[in-house]
Design a protein around this motif. Structure first.
Motif, PDB file in Angstrom:
ATOM      1  N   LEU A 330      -1.757   8.375   1.070  1.00 32.73           N
ATOM      2  CA  LEU A 330      -2.096   7.884   2.618  1.00 32.73           C
ATOM      3  C   LEU A 330      -3.701   7.961   2.586  1.00 32.73           C
ATOM      4  O   LEU A 330      -3.294   7.176   3.552  1.00 32.73           O
ATOM      5  CB  LEU A 330      -1.618   9.422   3.620  1.00 32.73           C
ATOM      6  CG  LEU A 330       0.064   9.770   3.460  1.00 32.73           C
ATOM      7  CD1 LEU A 330       0.713  10.874   4.144  1.00 32.73           C
ATOM      8  CD2 LEU A 330       0.957   8.964   3.866  1.00 32.73           C
ATOM      9  N   ASP A 331      -4.400   8.752   1.391  1.00 32.33           N
ATOM     10  CA  ASP A 331      -5.494   8.154   1.863  1.00 32.33           C
ATOM     11  C   ASP A 331      -6.193   6.715   1.374  1.00 32.33           C
ATOM     12  O   ASP A 331      -7.240   6.958   1.061  1.00 32.33           O
ATOM     13  CB  ASP A 331      -6.145   9.097   0.728  1.00 32.33           C
ATOM     14  CG  ASP A 331      -6.073  10.310   2.065  1.00 32.33           C
ATOM     15  OD1 ASP A 331      -5.269  10.526   2.857  1.00 32.33           O
ATOM     16  OD2 ASP A 331      -6.697  12.015   1.397  1.00 32.33           O
ATOM     17  N   ASN A 332      -4.835   6.530   0.909  1.00 31.64           N
ATOM     18  CA  ASN A 332      -5.483   5.140  -0.229  1.00 31.64           C
ATOM     19  C   ASN A 332      -4.942   3.839  -0.293  1.00 31.64           C
ATOM     20  O   ASN A 332      -4.371   3.686   0.145  1.00 31.64           O
ATOM     21  CB  ASN A 332      -4.762   5.076  -1.853  1.00 31.64           C
ATOM     22  CG  ASN A 332      -5.693   4.088  -2.980  1.00 31.64           C
ATOM     23  OD1 ASN A 332      -7.231   4.465  -2.847  1.00 31.64           O
ATOM     24  ND2 ASN A 332      -4.473   4.272  -4.087  1.00 31.64           N
ATOM     25  N   ARG A 333      -6.261   3.791   0.606  1.00 33.01           N
ATOM     26  CA  ARG A 333      -6.082   1.871   2.116  1.00 33.01           C
ATOM     27  C   ARG A 333      -6.744   1.418   1.284  1.00 33.01           C
ATOM     28  O   ARG A 333      -8.163   1.751   2.249  1.00 33.01           O
ATOM     29  CB  ARG A 333      -5.386   3.290   3.018  1.00 33.01           C
ATOM     30  CG  ARG A 333      -4.724   3.784   3.479  1.00 33.01           C
ATOM     31  CD  ARG A 333      -5.058   4.761   5.199  1.00 33.01           C
ATOM     32  NE  ARG A 333      -4.901   3.359   6.037  1.00 33.01           N
ATOM     33  CZ  ARG A 333      -4.587   3.384   7.146  1.00 33.01           C
ATOM     34  NH1 ARG A 333      -5.612   5.045   7.789  1.00 33.01           N
ATOM     35  NH2 ARG A 333      -4.721   2.695   8.251  1.00 33.01           N
ATOM     36  N   PRO A 334      -6.367   0.048   1.538  1.00 33.92           N
ATOM     37  CA  PRO A 334      -7.391  -1.156   1.222  1.00 33.92           C
ATOM     38  C   PRO A 334      -8.689  -0.519   2.284  1.00 33.92           C
ATOM     39  O   PRO A 334      -8.583  -1.158   3.827  1.00 33.92           O
ATOM     40  CB  PRO A 334      -6.392  -2.190   1.497  1.00 33.92           C
ATOM     41  CG  PRO A 334      -5.138  -1.589   0.906  1.00 33.92           C
ATOM     42  CD  PRO A 334      -5.517  -0.595   1.418  1.00 33.92           C
ATOM     43  N   GLY A 335     -10.112  -1.601   1.792  1.00 32.19           N
ATOM     44  CA  GLY A 335     -11.307  -1.381   2.720  1.00 32.19           C
ATOM     45  C   GLY A 335     -11.291  -0.399   3.103  1.00 32.19           C
ATOM     46  O   GLY A 335     -11.711  -0.309   4.131  1.00 32.19           O
ATOM     47  N   GLN A 350       2.214  16.180   8.754  1.00 34.50           N
ATOM     48  CA  GLN A 350       1.503  16.024   9.711  1.00 34.50           C
ATOM     49  C   GLN A 350       1.772  14.118   9.633  1.00 34.50           C
ATOM     50  O   GLN A 350       2.609  13.827  10.961  1.00 34.50           O
ATOM     51  CB  GLN A 350       0.359  15.666  10.179  1.00 34.50           C
ATOM     52  CG  GLN A 350      -0.306  16.590  10.926  1.00 34.50           C
ATOM     53  CD  GLN A 350      -2.021  17.010  10.721  1.00 34.50           C
ATOM     54  OE1 GLN A 350      -2.685  15.809  11.300  1.00 34.50           O
ATOM     55  NE2 GLN A 350      -2.313  17.662  11.350  1.00 34.50           N
ATOM     56  N   PHE A 351       1.882  13.483   8.338  1.00 34.65           N
ATOM     57  CA  PHE A 351       2.581  12.499   8.518  1.00 34.65           C
ATOM     58  C   PHE A 351       3.953  11.953   9.087  1.00 34.65           C
ATOM     59  O   PHE A 351       3.914  11.158   9.125  1.00 34.65           O
ATOM     60  CB  PHE A 351       1.763  11.476   7.423  1.00 34.65           C
ATOM     61  CG  PHE A 351       2.477  10.006   7.801  1.00 34.65           C
ATOM     62  CD1 PHE A 351       1.601   8.790   7.975  1.00 34.65           C
ATOM     63  CD2 PHE A 351       3.673   9.677   6.621  1.00 34.65           C
ATOM     64  CE1 PHE A 351       2.016   7.289   8.592  1.00 34.65           C
ATOM     65  CE2 PHE A 351       3.846   8.388   6.856  1.00 34.65           C
ATOM     66  CZ  PHE A 351       3.347   7.274   7.135  1.00 34.65           C
ATOM     67  N   PRO A 365       7.398  15.704   2.281  1.00 29.25           N
ATOM     68  CA  PRO A 365       5.708  15.732   2.003  1.00 29.25           C
ATOM     69  C   PRO A 365       5.116  15.694   0.919  1.00 29.25           C
ATOM     70  O   PRO A 365       6.113  17.243   0.466  1.00 29.25           O
ATOM     71  CB  PRO A 365       5.517  16.856   3.505  1.00 29.25           C
ATOM     72  CG  PRO A 365       6.653  16.701   4.387  1.00 29.25           C
ATOM     73  CD  PRO A 365       7.529  16.231   3.844  1.00 29.25           C
ATOM     74  N   GLY A 366       4.375  15.382   0.186  1.00 30.12           N
ATOM     75  CA  GLY A 366       4.112  15.293  -1.205  1.00 30.12           C
ATOM     76  C   GLY A 366       3.651  17.013  -1.303  1.00 30.12           C
ATOM     77  O   GLY A 366       4.065  17.307  -2.497  1.00 30.12           O
TER      78      GLY A 366
END
Ligand SMILES: Cc1ncc(COP(=O)(O)O)c(C=O)c1O
Length: 407
Positions: A330-335, A350-351, A365-366
């Motif tokens: 979830l943290d690995n978002r383009p830009g 939470q997500f 959840p991972g």
């Protein structure tokens, strides 16, 4: 009471239900459940018909060793699917009632109390439960983006190898879908020579790979390629659940080292885990047919392409080599400049809860699939999305996940 019972952790789905609690999902969306890795494509008619045709055999006790028909069909499958010269269907193959029970039972059969059992982290939960109930110590090898989602076996200390009696390897991996390459498997075989432990390769996703991709390499073919036709210390576990969409059949097999198979057969004779005769026949038919497997692969490939196309602009996706999961960071978002900021981490729990409440989509959840090891829980910040529903539902779910990520 087995003291290991006290060490068992709640199962991920139990934790997920507790997390959601009395949260009410948004009913303006139809529910879509992508949390459980339960195949939803139809079970092929040839398997169902084969099962029905042998119902009279319910009158017989089955052999734990399985019928010649089934073991020969498995041998045929293995030699066709892999670069295997030969495999002895009498001594190197044993049918099991799905890989889950066998992955559990093998540790009870082979591992001594207080030995170490190594496993990837995150992991299929049975590995840990099996180790703990065998009285062994579970050692977690973190699989992360940095190490290509593969266990870093060079980082295992000499002492840990000396204590190790069994290592679980999951290839293609659940949850990341990563295939352990041949050099890693060779190295593991070398280490098993040095320290004398069993390699348990869970290959139950071996047949779910992209239509235009390479079939995942298997432990036995690597062993044979380096001249070990006896497959010493090597066992592979395969299943019809994912390959043939038959999770209810409870059918799989273990193959490899005849000495280990023989001990496992003895263990299982006492354990009473023979496969029912109609299931054995239906399984033999399934292992001999490849057409339904090709179609199955096509369906997953189609779903991966459609879902990745929807998500790729809002999240960097590591496309899995194989399997049917997307392991989304979830943290690995383009830009997104925060991606590199370790202080900012989107919570997977939470997500998942937000996705459930606002969009009626269930994902796992991972962090529920892994344990804290070396100071980190490598599943944190990830969700596991099982592309098991039909194409339309997967596409719909992907759009909702994208919208939830964007919020
Ligand atoms: C990695 C892995 N191994 C084994 C299994 C068990 O499969 P089965 O018992 O249906 O063969 C699963 C099921 O989800 C799995 O994900």
């Amino acid at each position: 009471m087995n003291p290991g019972l006290n060490n068992l952790q709640p199962y991920p789905f139990q934790r997920m239900r507790a997390l959601f609690g009395d949260a009410v999902p948004n009913e303006s969306y139809a529910p879509i459940n992508l949390s459980i890795g339960e195949p939803k494509h139809p079970t092929p008619d040839l398997i169902k018909n084969a099962l029905i045709s042998e119902l009279d055999k319910l009158a017989n006790y089955p052999l734990t060793k399985g019928s010649d028909e089934l073991r020969n069909a498995i041998a045929g499958y293995l030699t066709t699917r892999y670069q295997l010269g030969t495999i002895n269907s009498d001594s190197q193959i044993l049918p099991v009632n799905g890989t889950r029970e066998a992955l559990f039972a093998i540790a009870q059969c082979l591992v001594e109390k207080e030995a170490a059992v190594l496993m990837p982290n995150p992991f299929y939960q049975i590995y840990e439960g099996a180790a703990l109930l065998a009285g062994a110590q579970a050692v977690y090898l973190n699989t992360t983006r940095e190490n290509g989602f593969l266990p870093d076996i060079e980082n295992v200390s000499k002492e840990q190898w000396q204590q190790c009696q069994l290592i679980y390897l999951c290839s293609p991996g659940n949850p990341s879908g990563t295939v352990a390459p041949a050099p890693l498997l060779k190295r593991l075989i070398e280490l098993s020579d040095l320290y004398d432990f069993t390699i348990v390769a869970d290959e139950c996703y071996a047949e779910i790979y992209p239509t235009n991709g390479t079939p995942p390499v298997g432990l036995l073919e690597v062993a044979q390629s380096i001249g070990r036709s006896d497959f010493r210390n090597c066992l592979v576990f395969h299943s019809l659940s994912k390959r043939s969409n038959a999770p209810g059949l409870r059918s799989g097999f273990v193959a490899g080292d005849a000495k280990l198979i023989n001990s496992f057969l003895q263990y299982r004779t006492y354990h009473g885990s023979a496969m029912s005769p109609p299931s054995q026949h239906a399984s033999a038919i399934a292992w001999q047919d490849n057409a339904h497997v090709i179609e199955n692969r096509r369906l997953y490939t189609e779903k991966f392409a459609a879902v990745i196309d929807i998500l790729k602009h809002d999240i960097n996706i590591v496309e899995p080599d194989a399997g049917f999961y997307l392991w989304l960071n979830l943290d690995n978002r383009p830009g997104d400049s925060r991606s590199s900021n370790k202080d900012w981490q989107r919570s997977d729990t939470q997500f998942a809860k937000q996705l459930y409440q606002q969009y009626n989509v269930t994902v796992l959840p991972g962090s529920y699939l892994s344990r804290k090891s070396d100071g980190v829980n490598p599943g944190c910040g990830f969700i596991r999305v099982a592309l098991v529903a039909d194409l339309e539902q997967c596409v719909d779910a992907a759009k909702r996940i994208r919208d939830c990520i964007k919020q």
